[in-house]
Design an enzyme around this catalytic site. Structure first.
Site, PDB file in Angstrom:
ATOM      1  N   HIS A   1      29.074  46.137  27.082  1.00  0.00           N
ATOM      2  CA  HIS A   1      30.411  46.414  27.608  1.00  0.00           C
ATOM      3  C   HIS A   1      31.436  45.818  26.647  1.00  0.00           C
ATOM      4  O   HIS A   1      31.635  44.609  26.596  1.00  0.00           O
ATOM      5  CB  HIS A   1      30.507  45.777  29.010  1.00  0.00           C
TER       6      HIS A   1
ATOM      7  N   ASP B   1      28.641  41.316  27.959  1.00  0.00           N
ATOM      8  CA  ASP B   1      30.101  41.401  27.939  1.00  0.00           C
ATOM      9  C   ASP B   1      30.649  40.901  26.614  1.00  0.00           C
ATOM     10  O   ASP B   1      30.541  39.716  26.289  1.00  0.00           O
ATOM     11  CB  ASP B   1      30.678  40.570  29.087  1.00  0.00           C
TER      12      ASP B   1
ATOM     13  N   HIS C   1      23.363  43.387  31.101  1.00  0.00           N
ATOM     14  CA  HIS C   1      24.774  43.700  30.854  1.00  0.00           C
ATOM     15  C   HIS C   1      25.370  42.612  29.954  1.00  0.00           C
ATOM     16  O   HIS C   1      25.358  41.435  30.288  1.00  0.00           O
ATOM     17  CB  HIS C   1      25.504  43.762  32.196  1.00  0.00           C
TER      18      HIS C   1
ATOM     19  N   SER D   1      24.974  40.377  34.476  1.00  0.00           N
ATOM     20  CA  SER D   1      25.874  40.095  33.358  1.00  0.00           C
ATOM     21  C   SER D   1      25.566  38.709  32.828  1.00  0.00           C
ATOM     22  O   SER D   1      25.718  37.712  33.537  1.00  0.00           O
ATOM     23  CB  SER D   1      27.331  40.142  33.827  1.00  0.00           C
TER      24      SER D   1
ATOM     25  N   MET E   1      34.895  44.884  25.522  1.00  0.00           N
ATOM     26  CA  MET E   1      36.287  44.637  25.927  1.00  0.00           C
ATOM     27  C   MET E   1      37.015  44.164  24.676  1.00  0.00           C
ATOM     28  O   MET E   1      37.402  42.994  24.547  1.00  0.00           O
ATOM     29  CB  MET E   1      36.315  43.586  27.053  1.00  0.00           C
TER      30      MET E   1
ATOM     31  N   ASP F   1      31.601  46.879  38.109  1.00  0.00           N
ATOM     32  CA  ASP F   1      31.542  45.572  37.452  1.00  0.00           C
ATOM     33  C   ASP F   1      32.661  44.680  37.968  1.00  0.00           C
ATOM     34  O   ASP F   1      33.844  44.989  37.781  1.00  0.00           O
ATOM     35  CB  ASP F   1      31.691  45.803  35.934  1.00  0.00           C
TER      36      ASP F   1
ATOM     37  N   MET G   1      35.862  48.985  36.641  1.00  0.00           N
ATOM     38  CA  MET G   1      36.103  47.539  36.750  1.00  0.00           C
ATOM     39  C   MET G   1      36.698  47.237  38.121  1.00  0.00           C
ATOM     40  O   MET G   1      37.767  47.758  38.462  1.00  0.00           O
ATOM     41  CB  MET G   1      37.095  47.069  35.672  1.00  0.00           C
TER      42      MET G   1
ATOM     43  N   MET H   1      33.889  40.263  24.399  1.00  0.00           N
ATOM     44  CA  MET H   1      35.344  40.059  24.562  1.00  0.00           C
ATOM     45  C   MET H   1      35.929  39.484  23.284  1.00  0.00           C
ATOM     46  O   MET H   1      35.303  38.658  22.619  1.00  0.00           O
ATOM     47  CB  MET H   1      35.598  39.085  25.714  1.00  0.00           C
TER      48      MET H   1
HETATM   49  C1  DX5 Z   1      34.290  40.717  33.589  1.00  0.00           C
HETATM   50  C2  DX5 Z   1      32.941  41.173  33.079  1.00  0.00           C
HETATM   51  C3  DX5 Z   1      31.904  41.163  34.127  1.00  0.00           C
HETATM   52  C4  DX5 Z   1      31.648  39.820  34.755  1.00  0.00           C
HETATM   53  C5  DX5 Z   1      31.180  40.045  36.160  1.00  0.00           C
HETATM   54  O1  DX5 Z   1      35.240  40.916  32.609  1.00  0.00           O
HETATM   55  O2  DX5 Z   1      33.010  42.481  32.544  1.00  0.00           O
HETATM   56  O3  DX5 Z   1      30.694  41.765  33.667  1.00  0.00           O
HETATM   57  O4  DX5 Z   1      30.712  39.053  34.065  1.00  0.00           O
HETATM   58  O5  DX5 Z   1      31.017  38.810  36.774  1.00  0.00           O
HETATM   59  P1  DX5 Z   1      30.865  38.669  38.341  1.00  0.00           P
HETATM   60  O6  DX5 Z   1      29.679  39.500  38.744  1.00  0.00           O
HETATM   61  O7  DX5 Z   1      30.633  37.204  38.518  1.00  0.00           O
HETATM   62  O8  DX5 Z   1      32.140  39.155  38.953  1.00  0.00           O
HETATM   63 ZN    ZN Z   2      31.110  43.679  32.119  1.00  0.00          ZN
END
Ligand code: DX5
Ligand code: ZN
Length: 219
Positions: A68, A37, A35, A10, A70, A177, A139, A39
């Protein structure tokens, strides 16, 4: 059927001042998926990156861009992420009333479709979506931030979704994740996951350590 383990660093844990370089580094270090993220400060309490950043990163790697989302709403942004070069787009089941339609819209753009479940969301909530899915993302932390602790109860959910995928005989990735690291990875694999997102566990120690970090996670 559980497929070979794939590692999806990620980039939330990467150095945002040099994201292109970081993507090239994890690609060279053996990442299978990148990956990403996304947000929005509304569905989750953090704001990260949008389609323009994904498009800027696209020339830096030929690996699978695992996006991903969010965000809420999802549908107005699907096309922009597809055009930016996403190979997989994953939306949260909690983000809208019409996830089935969202998944169809993703596949209509020739992009693989994923659905993600927050820790409180039961496995059964996606029971009538499997035919529309290429990936399920469990998650194992509350989404929003990297570096959080793995929530143990999610192992039961991973097991249950693994059984469902196998009984239906569909070709669907089961991705996990949040909090995946050397202390948790084996249990996550044993529960049935085959794609492992790892943010802090990949990026710790800087670029010189990425290959070793990824290799260790693969087991
Ligand atoms: C959290 C993200 C993850 C996050 C995981 O909301 O979707 O992808 O970056 O980070 P680690 O592996 O550090 O828990
Ligand atoms: Zn993620």
């Amino acid at each position: 059927m559980q497929k070979p383990i794939r590692i999806a660093p990620s980039i939330l844990s990467a150095d945002f001042a040099k994201l292109g370089e970081e993507v090239r580094a994890v690609d060279a270090a053996g990442a299978d998926y990148i990956h990403i993220d996304v947000m929005d400060g509304h569905f989750v309490p953090n704001i990260t990156i949008g389609p323009d950043v994904v498009a800027s990163l696209r020339p830096h790697s030929k690996k699978i861009f695992d996006v991903h989302l969010m965000i809420q709403p999802v549908d107005p942004y699907i096309e922009a992420f597809a055009e930016a070069g996403a190979d997989i787009i994953t939306a949260h089941i909690e983000a809208g009333a019409h996830t089935h339609r969202t998944l169809q819209a993703i596949r209509a753009l020739d992009v693989k479709a994923g659905v993600s479940l927050n820790p409180a969301t039961p496995a059964g909530s996606i029971d009538y979506l499997y035919e529309e899915l290429d990936l399920v993302l469990v998650m194992s932390v509350n989404p929003g931030f990297g570096g959080q602790s793995f929530i143990e109860s999610q192992l039961r959910k991973i097991e249950s979704i693994r059984k469902r995928i196998d009984s239906l005989g569909l070709d669907i990735d089961l991705e996990v994740d949040g909090g995946v690291n050397m202390n948790t990875v084996q249990r996550v694999i044993d529960a049935g996951a085959d794609v492992l997102v790892a943010g802090s566990a990949t990026f710790k120690g800087g670029p010189g350590a990425y290959a070793e970090n990824i290799k260790n996670l693969r087991g």
